[in-house]
Design a protein around this motif. Structure first.
Motif, PDB file in Angstrom:
ATOM      1  N   UNK A 190       0.831  -1.214   0.000  1.00  0.00           N
ATOM      2  CA  UNK A 190       0.000   0.000   0.000  1.00  0.00           C
ATOM      3  C   UNK A 190       0.861   1.257   0.000  1.00  0.00           C
ATOM      4  N   UNK A 191       1.889   1.266   0.830  1.00  0.00           N
ATOM      5  CA  UNK A 191       2.775   2.433   0.906  1.00  0.00           C
ATOM      6  C   UNK A 191       3.522   2.609  -0.417  1.00  0.00           C
ATOM      7  N   UNK A 192       3.983   1.532  -0.972  1.00  0.00           N
ATOM      8  CA  UNK A 192       4.675   1.569  -2.260  1.00  0.00           C
ATOM      9  C   UNK A 192       3.758   2.160  -3.341  1.00  0.00           C
ATOM     10  N   UNK A 193       2.524   1.704  -3.388  1.00  0.00           N
ATOM     11  CA  UNK A 193       1.570   2.214  -4.384  1.00  0.00           C
ATOM     12  C   UNK A 193       1.285   3.693  -4.182  1.00  0.00           C
ATOM     13  N   UNK A 194       1.156   4.129  -2.935  1.00  0.00           N
ATOM     14  CA  UNK A 194       0.942   5.552  -2.655  1.00  0.00           C
ATOM     15  C   UNK A 194       2.120   6.371  -3.192  1.00  0.00           C
ATOM     16  N   UNK A 195       3.326   5.941  -2.898  1.00  0.00           N
ATOM     17  CA  UNK A 195       4.501   6.682  -3.359  1.00  0.00           C
ATOM     18  C   UNK A 195       4.599   6.713  -4.882  1.00  0.00           C
ATOM     19  N   UNK A 196       4.195   5.638  -5.522  1.00  0.00           N
ATOM     20  CA  UNK A 196       4.215   5.590  -6.993  1.00  0.00           C
ATOM     21  C   UNK A 196       3.263   6.621  -7.589  1.00  0.00           C
ATOM     22  N   UNK A 197       2.197   6.941  -6.894  1.00  0.00           N
ATOM     23  CA  UNK A 197       1.158   7.831  -7.429  1.00  0.00           C
ATOM     24  C   UNK A 197       1.346   9.294  -7.074  1.00  0.00           C
ATOM     25  N   UNK A 198       2.286   9.624  -6.207  1.00  0.00           N
ATOM     26  CA  UNK A 198       2.457  11.017  -5.784  1.00  0.00           C
ATOM     27  C   UNK A 198       2.841  11.911  -6.957  1.00  0.00           C
ATOM     28  N   UNK A 199       2.260  13.093  -6.990  1.00  0.00           N
ATOM     29  CA  UNK A 199       2.588  14.070  -8.031  1.00  0.00           C
ATOM     30  C   UNK A 199       4.031  14.558  -7.914  1.00  0.00           C
ATOM     31  N   UNK A 200       4.611  14.404  -6.750  1.00  0.00           N
ATOM     32  CA  UNK A 200       5.992  14.843  -6.518  1.00  0.00           C
ATOM     33  C   UNK A 200       6.938  14.165  -7.500  1.00  0.00           C
ATOM     34  N   UNK A 201       6.651  12.927  -7.831  1.00  0.00           N
ATOM     35  CA  UNK A 201       7.538  12.169  -8.718  1.00  0.00           C
ATOM     36  C   UNK A 201       7.663  12.820 -10.091  1.00  0.00           C
ATOM     37  N   UNK A 202       6.620  13.515 -10.532  1.00  0.00           N
ATOM     38  CA  UNK A 202       6.663  14.156 -11.852  1.00  0.00           C
ATOM     39  C   UNK A 202       7.641  15.329 -11.872  1.00  0.00           C
ATOM     40  N   UNK A 203       7.902  15.931 -10.700  1.00  0.00           N
ATOM     41  CA  UNK A 203       8.783  17.096 -10.630  1.00  0.00           C
ATOM     42  C   UNK A 203      10.253  16.741 -10.442  1.00  0.00           C
ATOM     43  N   UNK A 204      10.526  15.556  -9.965  1.00  0.00           N
ATOM     44  CA  UNK A 204      11.902  15.173  -9.657  1.00  0.00           C
ATOM     45  C   UNK A 204      12.173  13.771 -10.197  1.00  0.00           C
ATOM     46  N   UNK A 205      13.402  13.560 -10.563  1.00  0.00           N
ATOM     47  CA  UNK A 205      13.803  12.252 -11.081  1.00  0.00           C
ATOM     48  C   UNK A 205      14.331  11.419  -9.920  1.00  0.00           C
ATOM     49  N   UNK A 206      13.520  10.523  -9.399  1.00  0.00           N
ATOM     50  CA  UNK A 206      13.977   9.623  -8.359  1.00  0.00           C
ATOM     51  C   UNK A 206      13.268   8.288  -8.475  1.00  0.00           C
ATOM     52  N   UNK A 207      13.846   7.301  -7.820  1.00  0.00           N
ATOM     53  CA  UNK A 207      13.310   5.946  -7.875  1.00  0.00           C
ATOM     54  C   UNK A 207      12.710   5.567  -6.535  1.00  0.00           C
ATOM     55  N   UNK A 208      11.773   4.657  -6.586  1.00  0.00           N
ATOM     56  CA  UNK A 208      11.175   4.118  -5.380  1.00  0.00           C
ATOM     57  C   UNK A 208      11.471   2.617  -5.365  1.00  0.00           C
ATOM     58  N   UNK A 209      12.088   2.181  -4.283  1.00  0.00           N
ATOM     59  CA  UNK A 209      12.423   0.774  -4.121  1.00  0.00           C
ATOM     60  C   UNK A 209      11.564   0.186  -3.026  1.00  0.00           C
ATOM     61  N   UNK A 210      11.127  -1.025  -3.223  1.00  0.00           N
ATOM     62  CA  UNK A 210      10.341  -1.730  -2.217  1.00  0.00           C
ATOM     63  C   UNK A 210      11.192  -2.870  -1.687  1.00  0.00           C
ATOM     64  N   UNK A 211      11.462  -2.821  -0.399  1.00  0.00           N
ATOM     65  CA  UNK A 211      12.226  -3.884   0.261  1.00  0.00           C
ATOM     66  C   UNK A 211      11.328  -4.581   1.258  1.00  0.00           C
ATOM     67  N   UNK A 212      11.437  -5.870   1.314  1.00  0.00           N
ATOM     68  CA  UNK A 212      10.639  -6.636   2.273  1.00  0.00           C
ATOM     69  C   UNK A 212      11.538  -7.522   3.088  1.00  0.00           C
TER      70      UNK A 212
END
Length: 148
Positions: free
Chosen positions: A126-148
């Motif tokens: 759920x947290x990973x999906x929320x971060x994927x959808x944030x508008x912030x990502x469109x303004x900056x070039x960064x990656x989101x990693x999911x670790x379990x």
């Protein structure tokens, strides 16, 4: 050509992820350091943690690269280089967005990245999906990693 620098990952290399570094490893590192080899300890953890780990191992002249290599730090001279592309205010905005939907999380004390730990591990997706959808990502070039 003599080896002058050895870079070592911590978790899964010097020790298992949930284990302490065995004493014989520390002894070997100190012995090699005594012969002029310098060590660079690398981890996703913050550099302050890595500097403390180096002290605990008895290393006298370590370098650290924390936050997956995004912050390089020399504990002896206090020299630091941050390789960040995301401004601090954006990290604060991301934290606030996560806390709106997830009150059961804590954040690792990072300088250039955001590491979120949910108390309920089943919520990672759920947290990973929320971060994927944030508008912030469109303004900056960064990656989101999911670790379990």
């Amino acid at each position: 050509m003599a080896i002058r620098l050895v870079a070592l990952d911590i978790d899964g290399t010097l020790a298992g992820t949930a284990e302490t570094i065995p004493p014989h490893i520390g002894m070997k590192l100190r012995s090699m350091e005594g012969k002029g080899i310098r060590f660079l300890l690398i981890s996703g953890k913050p550099t302050a943690y890595l500097a403390g780990l180096a002290r605990g191992l008895g290393l006298k002249n370590p370098l650290t690269a924390g936050e997956t290599g995004g912050v390089i730090f020399d504990p002896l001279t206090l020299w630091e280089k941050r390789l960040s592309v995301i401004p601090e205010n954006v990290l604060i905005e991301m934290k606030a967005e996560i806390l709106r939907g997830f009150m059961d999380v804590w954040f690792q004390q990072n300088q250039i990245m955001l590491t979120v730990f949910p108390k309920d591990l089943s919520r990672i997706e759920e947290i990973y999906n929320l971060l994927q959808q944030l508008n912030i990502r469109a303004r900056y070039d960064f990656r989101i990693f999911k670790h379990e």
